[in-house]
Design a protein around this motif. Structure first.
Motif, PDB file in Angstrom:
ATOM      1  N   GLY A  78       0.789  -1.217   0.000  1.00  0.00           N
ATOM      2  CA  GLY A  78       0.000   0.000   0.000  1.00  0.00           C
ATOM      3  C   GLY A  78       0.821   1.267   0.000  1.00  0.00           C
ATOM      4  N   ALA A  79       0.230   2.327   0.578  1.00  0.00           N
ATOM      5  CA  ALA A  79       0.793   3.668   0.470  1.00  0.00           C
ATOM      6  C   ALA A  79       2.001   3.891   1.372  1.00  0.00           C
ATOM      7  CB  ALA A  79      -0.299   4.694   0.803  1.00  0.00           C
ATOM      8  N   TYR A  80       1.907   3.436   2.614  1.00  0.00           N
ATOM      9  CA  TYR A  80       2.988   3.611   3.583  1.00  0.00           C
ATOM     10  C   TYR A  80       2.665   2.740   4.785  1.00  0.00           C
ATOM     11  CZ  TYR A  80      -0.529   6.812   5.494  1.00  0.00           C
ATOM     12  OH  TYR A  80      -1.696   7.353   5.960  1.00  0.00           O
ATOM     13  N   VAL A  81       3.602   2.623   5.704  1.00  0.00           N
ATOM     14  CA  VAL A  81       3.403   1.833   6.920  1.00  0.00           C
ATOM     15  C   VAL A  81       4.119   2.510   8.090  1.00  0.00           C
ATOM     16  CG1 VAL A  81       3.086  -0.423   5.812  1.00  0.00           C
ATOM     17  CG2 VAL A  81       5.408   0.365   6.362  1.00  0.00           C
ATOM     18  N   ASP A  82       3.838   2.038   9.288  1.00  0.00           N
ATOM     19  CA  ASP A  82       4.604   2.438  10.455  1.00  0.00           C
ATOM     20  C   ASP A  82       6.035   1.928  10.297  1.00  0.00           C
ATOM     21  OD1 ASP A  82       4.250   3.236  13.598  1.00  0.00           O
ATOM     22  OD2 ASP A  82       5.641   1.546  13.362  1.00  0.00           O
ATOM     23  N   TYR A  83       7.008   2.732  10.721  1.00  0.00           N
ATOM     24  CA  TYR A  83       8.407   2.371  10.524  1.00  0.00           C
ATOM     25  C   TYR A  83       8.853   1.188  11.381  1.00  0.00           C
ATOM     26  CZ  TYR A  83       9.705   6.347   7.546  1.00  0.00           C
ATOM     27  OH  TYR A  83       9.819   7.222   6.494  1.00  0.00           O
ATOM     28  N   TYR A  84       8.059   0.840  12.405  1.00  0.00           N
ATOM     29  CA  TYR A  84       8.462  -0.251  13.303  1.00  0.00           C
ATOM     30  C   TYR A  84       7.524  -1.460  13.264  1.00  0.00           C
ATOM     31  CZ  TYR A  84      12.040   2.768  15.294  1.00  0.00           C
ATOM     32  OH  TYR A  84      13.155   3.564  15.453  1.00  0.00           O
ATOM     33  N   ASN A  85       6.216  -1.248  13.233  1.00  0.00           N
ATOM     34  CA  ASN A  85       5.321  -2.421  13.259  1.00  0.00           C
ATOM     35  C   ASN A  85       4.721  -2.761  11.893  1.00  0.00           C
ATOM     36  OD1 ASN A  85       2.993  -0.753  12.894  1.00  0.00           O
ATOM     37  ND2 ASN A  85       2.841  -0.425  15.105  1.00  0.00           N
ATOM     38  N   GLN A  86       5.061  -1.984  10.871  1.00  0.00           N
ATOM     39  CA  GLN A  86       4.636  -2.244   9.497  1.00  0.00           C
ATOM     40  C   GLN A  86       3.113  -2.329   9.342  1.00  0.00           C
ATOM     41  OE1 GLN A  86       7.268  -5.348  10.069  1.00  0.00           O
ATOM     42  NE2 GLN A  86       8.442  -3.513  10.552  1.00  0.00           N
ATOM     43  N   SER A  87       2.401  -1.506  10.113  1.00  0.00           N
ATOM     44  CA  SER A  87       0.949  -1.436   9.987  1.00  0.00           C
ATOM     45  C   SER A  87       0.554  -0.183   9.215  1.00  0.00           C
ATOM     46  CB  SER A  87       0.284  -1.414  11.364  1.00  0.00           C
ATOM     47  OG  SER A  87       0.553  -0.172  12.017  1.00  0.00           O
ATOM     48  N   TYR A  88      -0.615  -0.239   8.605  1.00  0.00           N
ATOM     49  CA  TYR A  88      -1.185   0.922   7.925  1.00  0.00           C
ATOM     50  C   TYR A  88      -2.564   1.178   8.514  1.00  0.00           C
ATOM     51  CZ  TYR A  88      -3.601   3.686   4.332  1.00  0.00           C
ATOM     52  OH  TYR A  88      -4.333   4.652   3.665  1.00  0.00           O
ATOM     53  N   GLU A  89      -2.814   2.438   8.898  1.00  0.00           N
ATOM     54  CA  GLU A  89      -4.094   2.812   9.467  1.00  0.00           C
ATOM     55  C   GLU A  89      -4.821   3.766   8.524  1.00  0.00           C
ATOM     56  OE1 GLU A  89      -3.626   4.448  13.353  1.00  0.00           O
ATOM     57  OE2 GLU A  89      -2.320   2.822  14.055  1.00  0.00           O
ATOM     58  N   GLN A  90      -6.029   3.384   8.152  1.00  0.00           N
ATOM     59  CA  GLN A  90      -6.876   4.266   7.369  1.00  0.00           C
ATOM     60  C   GLN A  90      -7.917   4.831   8.329  1.00  0.00           C
ATOM     61  OE1 GLN A  90      -7.914   2.694   3.561  1.00  0.00           O
ATOM     62  NE2 GLN A  90      -9.505   4.236   3.181  1.00  0.00           N
ATOM     63  N   VAL A  91      -7.545   5.943   8.957  1.00  0.00           N
ATOM     64  CA  VAL A  91      -8.304   6.466  10.094  1.00  0.00           C
ATOM     65  C   VAL A  91      -9.734   6.795   9.713  1.00  0.00           C
ATOM     66  CG1 VAL A  91      -8.389   8.313  11.813  1.00  0.00           C
ATOM     67  CG2 VAL A  91      -6.180   7.340  11.138  1.00  0.00           C
ATOM     68  N   SER A  92      -9.938   7.346   8.528  1.00  0.00           N
ATOM     69  CA  SER A  92     -11.281   7.785   8.135  1.00  0.00           C
ATOM     70  C   SER A  92     -12.273   6.628   8.071  1.00  0.00           C
ATOM     71  CB  SER A  92     -11.221   8.481   6.767  1.00  0.00           C
ATOM     72  OG  SER A  92     -10.764   7.581   5.765  1.00  0.00           O
ATOM     73  N   LYS A  93     -11.780   5.418   7.858  1.00  0.00           N
ATOM     74  CA  LYS A  93     -12.658   4.251   7.769  1.00  0.00           C
ATOM     75  C   LYS A  93     -12.536   3.328   8.988  1.00  0.00           C
ATOM     76  CE  LYS A  93     -13.874   5.418   3.559  1.00  0.00           C
ATOM     77  NZ  LYS A  93     -13.480   4.661   2.373  1.00  0.00           N
ATOM     78  N   GLY A  94     -11.575   3.611   9.857  1.00  0.00           N
ATOM     79  CA  GLY A  94     -11.388   2.757  11.018  1.00  0.00           C
ATOM     80  C   GLY A  94     -10.682   1.451  10.712  1.00  0.00           C
ATOM     81  N   TYR A  95      -9.942   1.399   9.610  1.00  0.00           N
ATOM     82  CA  TYR A  95      -9.232   0.176   9.229  1.00  0.00           C
ATOM     83  C   TYR A  95      -7.799   0.233   9.755  1.00  0.00           C
ATOM     84  CZ  TYR A  95     -12.932   0.069   5.652  1.00  0.00           C
ATOM     85  OH  TYR A  95     -14.128   0.085   4.979  1.00  0.00           O
ATOM     86  N   ARG A  96      -7.305  -0.903  10.203  1.00  0.00           N
ATOM     87  CA  ARG A  96      -5.910  -0.992  10.606  1.00  0.00           C
ATOM     88  C   ARG A  96      -5.436  -2.415  10.369  1.00  0.00           C
ATOM     89  NH1 ARG A  96      -2.352  -2.437  14.599  1.00  0.00           N
ATOM     90  NH2 ARG A  96      -0.672  -0.944  15.071  1.00  0.00           N
ATOM     91  N   GLY A  97      -4.286  -2.560   9.746  1.00  0.00           N
ATOM     92  CA  GLY A  97      -3.773  -3.896   9.506  1.00  0.00           C
ATOM     93  C   GLY A  97      -2.292  -3.893   9.178  1.00  0.00           C
ATOM     94  N   HIS A  98      -1.699  -5.067   9.265  1.00  0.00           N
ATOM     95  CA  HIS A  98      -0.291  -5.270   8.950  1.00  0.00           C
ATOM     96  C   HIS A  98      -0.134  -5.330   7.432  1.00  0.00           C
ATOM     97  CE1 HIS A  98       3.203  -8.054   8.284  1.00  0.00           C
ATOM     98  NE2 HIS A  98       3.746  -7.261   9.182  1.00  0.00           N
ATOM     99  N   ASP A  99       0.899  -4.683   6.905  1.00  0.00           N
ATOM    100  CA  ASP A  99       1.151  -4.685   5.460  1.00  0.00           C
ATOM    101  C   ASP A  99       2.643  -4.855   5.213  1.00  0.00           C
ATOM    102  OD1 ASP A  99       1.150  -4.418   2.720  1.00  0.00           O
ATOM    103  OD2 ASP A  99       0.682  -2.266   2.704  1.00  0.00           O
ATOM    104  N   PHE A 100       3.088  -6.083   5.247  1.00  0.00           N
ATOM    105  CA  PHE A 100       4.491  -6.379   4.932  1.00  0.00           C
ATOM    106  C   PHE A 100       4.560  -7.843   4.520  1.00  0.00           C
ATOM    107  CE2 PHE A 100       9.103  -6.520   5.464  1.00  0.00           C
ATOM    108  CZ  PHE A 100       9.453  -5.244   5.041  1.00  0.00           C
ATOM    109  N   ARG A 101       5.144  -8.096   3.345  1.00  0.00           N
ATOM    110  CA  ARG A 101       5.142  -9.440   2.776  1.00  0.00           C
ATOM    111  C   ARG A 101       6.493  -9.792   2.179  1.00  0.00           C
ATOM    112  NH1 ARG A 101       0.023 -11.814   1.647  1.00  0.00           N
ATOM    113  NH2 ARG A 101      -1.629 -10.498   2.503  1.00  0.00           N
ATOM    114  N   GLU A 102       6.742 -11.088   2.150  1.00  0.00           N
ATOM    115  CA  GLU A 102       7.822 -11.633   1.338  1.00  0.00           C
ATOM    116  C   GLU A 102       7.156 -12.432   0.239  1.00  0.00           C
ATOM    117  OE1 GLU A 102      12.188 -13.694   1.679  1.00  0.00           O
ATOM    118  OE2 GLU A 102      10.751 -14.048   3.298  1.00  0.00           O
TER     119      GLU A 102
END
Length: 585
Positions: free
Chosen positions: A163-187
């Motif tokens: 996606g667009a970006y992630v937290d620098y430490y836990n690799q999560s992305y939060e879409q605050v306007s919709k209340g979505y939060r999830g991990h986004d990091f893959r091999e």
């Protein structure tokens, strides 16, 4: 040894001329190295034009990036799109975003669209011509379906986020306007949690180094195409946007503003990444047959959404604007092929030109049926020519709440309309001159002691006038008063600039030229592009994307079955909505 010196010792037979025109001869100290070059692209995210110190700022220094720039060729006029999804689409397709439907804004994580599946990517082309292709880091070209993702778009390997970006430490992305939060990091196609709590710039750097090491050990029969797409220095999630390791922050205590201090540390860690990549290439004896490119995907955001205190000074505007500060990237490229190493190249080059240009360096001719917008500028770059008149469609976005465009041909640039009600139309991010990096007192010694400088000097050698190159790379805009130039009001009428004489877009020449063939020809061409533009691919958000339905992972939700517990939650929500509707009726 320079190419011309080496070739003077060789008879000018037809075979040598053929090799030269296809770019397959690499010269190292008088030794010919045959085969396709390794190609390594390091892309920063939202790095401001003035946030590399080879442009002249001493606010904070980027010694490794600067060493690469002075050792190679500084690209003084490399243009991108003003936002990351359109820019990355142009890089990978060699086409203007208006011709692929990628021109409007960016892909938000909950939106079910991506780079059209009928588009051939740079990775497809290089893999089809014998390369191992690897993407480390950011994708941001679609994730709602598995077929949109990197390993199904030409990359043999991917480690990073979709996606667009992630937290620098836990690799999560939060879409605050919709209340979505999830991990986004893959091999590749599998979620990867083994790097949680480690700083993502270091994760991506280490992965790039491993790719180089593994390639040398296992895949050296193939050349390597490596695209290292950093998160840095993009802001993280809104709740904690500025993140940097404590050891990096400690070097910037002289910066009073906390946000800017974090930004300097984020850029500094990115700078160190460049050093580690060059070290890995040198350790594996790959440098001499490699092309190494550093750039940013667009200008930096000084104000507004995801603002980081990035500076594009003295250019006008910022990310998500049609001005030079939004579309002009600080970039440098190095290869032993170049005859003018240690130079500033003023030729205009568009990010979409990189596909045909780098393909030509590898002796690859893309299929004409692809109808690329990018130009092959390899010969001009290799020999230092600056005479190609380039036409560039920077942005045409008719679907925005405020339609706007920017178009350049040669020295002329047209701007019409703007973004955010003109909030980004000014000259933003001027440095606080009293806050100076202490290392700047011994700037040249700092550069010459970097591993990047030392490793590249071993391979290509040659004298470099660091102070002279730094001065040439600066953009100078004369101080003017309101009486000395005509302002641009792009919401009222188009604006016209002589971008060679006026790179800071201070003097609007529209009234002077509006009835001449100069402007009329430019405007007619703009209208032609607008009429032929591919409709934007954008689609509204889809609530089925919610990571809560997929073990808290951002994933290709259109191809997935929700987990049982999440599916029950989803059905419960639907049932509640249904009952509420029934009660109302």
């Amino acid at each position: 040894m320079a190419m011309s010196t080496h070739l003077s010792k060789i008879s000018h037979n037809a075979a040598i001329i053929l090799l030269l025109t296809t770019g397959l001869v690499v010269v190292l100290a008088g030794t010919e190295i045959s085969g396709k070059p390794n190609i390594i692209i390091i892309m920063a995210d939202d790095l401001g034009f003035d946030d590399v110190s080879f442009r002249g700022s001493n606010n904070f220094l980027t010694p490794n990036i600067d060493a690469l720039a002075y050792s190679g060729v500084i690209l003084n006029n490399l243009y991108t799109a003003p936002m990351c999804t359109p820019s990355r689409a142009a890089l990978l397709t060699g086409k203007y975003p208006i011709n692929t439907g990628m021109q409007h804004y960016v892909i938000v994580n909950d939106q079910p669209w991506g780079l059209p599946l009928n588009e051939t990517t740079m990775a497809d082309i290089f893999r089809g011509n014998g390369y191992r292709t690897s993407l480390i880091g950011k994708w941001h070209l679609g994730m709602s379906q598995r077929n949109y993702t990197p390993t199904l778009r030409g990359f043999d390997y991917h480690l990073g986020y979709l996606g667009a970006y992630v937290d620098y430490y836990n690799q999560s992305y939060e879409q605050v306007s919709k209340g979505y939060r999830g991990h986004d990091f893959r091999e590749n196609l599998k979620p990867n949690h083994e790097h949680v709590d480690k700083y993502v710039t270091d994760i991506l750097t280490d992965a790039a180094v491993r790719e180089i090491d593994d390639h040398a050990a296992k895949n050296n029969s193939k050349p390597l195409f490596l695209l290292l797409n950093h998160l840095a220095p993009h802001a993280a999630n809104d709740a904690d946007p500025m993140q940097a390791p404590a050891d990096e922050l400690s070097g910037f205590e002289y910066i009073r503003d906390e946000t800017h201090r974090y930004y300097a540390a984020m850029v500094s860690r990115l700078d160190k990444s460049v050093g580690h990549v060059v070290d890995a290439l040198a350790r594996q004896d790959m440098l001499q047959n490699s092309i190494l490119l550093f750039l940013s995907d667009n200008g930096g955001p000084t104000l507004g959404e995801h603002a980081t205190t990035a500076s594009n000074y003295p250019l006008r505007g910022q990310k998500n604007s049609p001005w030079e500060g939004g579309i002009r990237s600080s970039a440098a490229i190095w290869s032993t092929e170049f005859e003018r190493l240690g130079s500033v190249w003023k030729q205009q080059i568009y990010i979409g030109d990189l596909l045909p240009t780098l393909a030509a360096a590898a002796g690859i001719s893309p299929d004409p049926d692809l109808r690329l917008d990018g130009l092959n500028l390899w010969s001009a770059l290799k020999y230092g020519y600056e005479s190609v008149e380039r036409e560039i469609v920077h942005v045409i976005d008719e679907e925005a709440p405020e339609p706007h465009l920017a178009y350049t041909r040669g020295k002329w640039k047209v701007v019409s309309g703007t973004t955010n009600s003109g909030r980004y139309d000014g000259w933003l991010g001027e440095r606080v001159t009293t806050e100076v990096d202490p290392r700047s007192q011994e700037y040249e010694a700092l550069i010459q002691n970097t591993s990047v400088w030392l490793q590249l000097q071993k391979v290509s050698g040659g004298e470099r006038n660091i102070s002279g190159l730094r001065q040439q790379a600066r953009i100078e805009c004369p101080a003017t008063t309101e009486d000395e130039h005509t302002p641009c009001l792009p919401l009222e009428a188009p604006c016209l600039f002589d971008i060679e004489a006026d790179p800071c877009e201070q003097n609007n020449l529209y009234e002077e030229y509006k009835n001449t063939t100069v402007f009329q020809d430019l405007w007619q061409r703009v209208q032609q592009f607008t009429a032929q533009a591919h409709p934007p691919n954008n689609k509204p958000g889809d609530p089925s994307c919610n990571p809560a339905f997929y073990h808290n992972e951002w994933t290709w939700w259109q191809d997935e079955t929700p987990s049982n517990s999440a599916f029950s939650l989803k059905n419960s929500i639907f049932l509640i909505l249904l009952l509420n509707s029934w009660w109302i009726f």
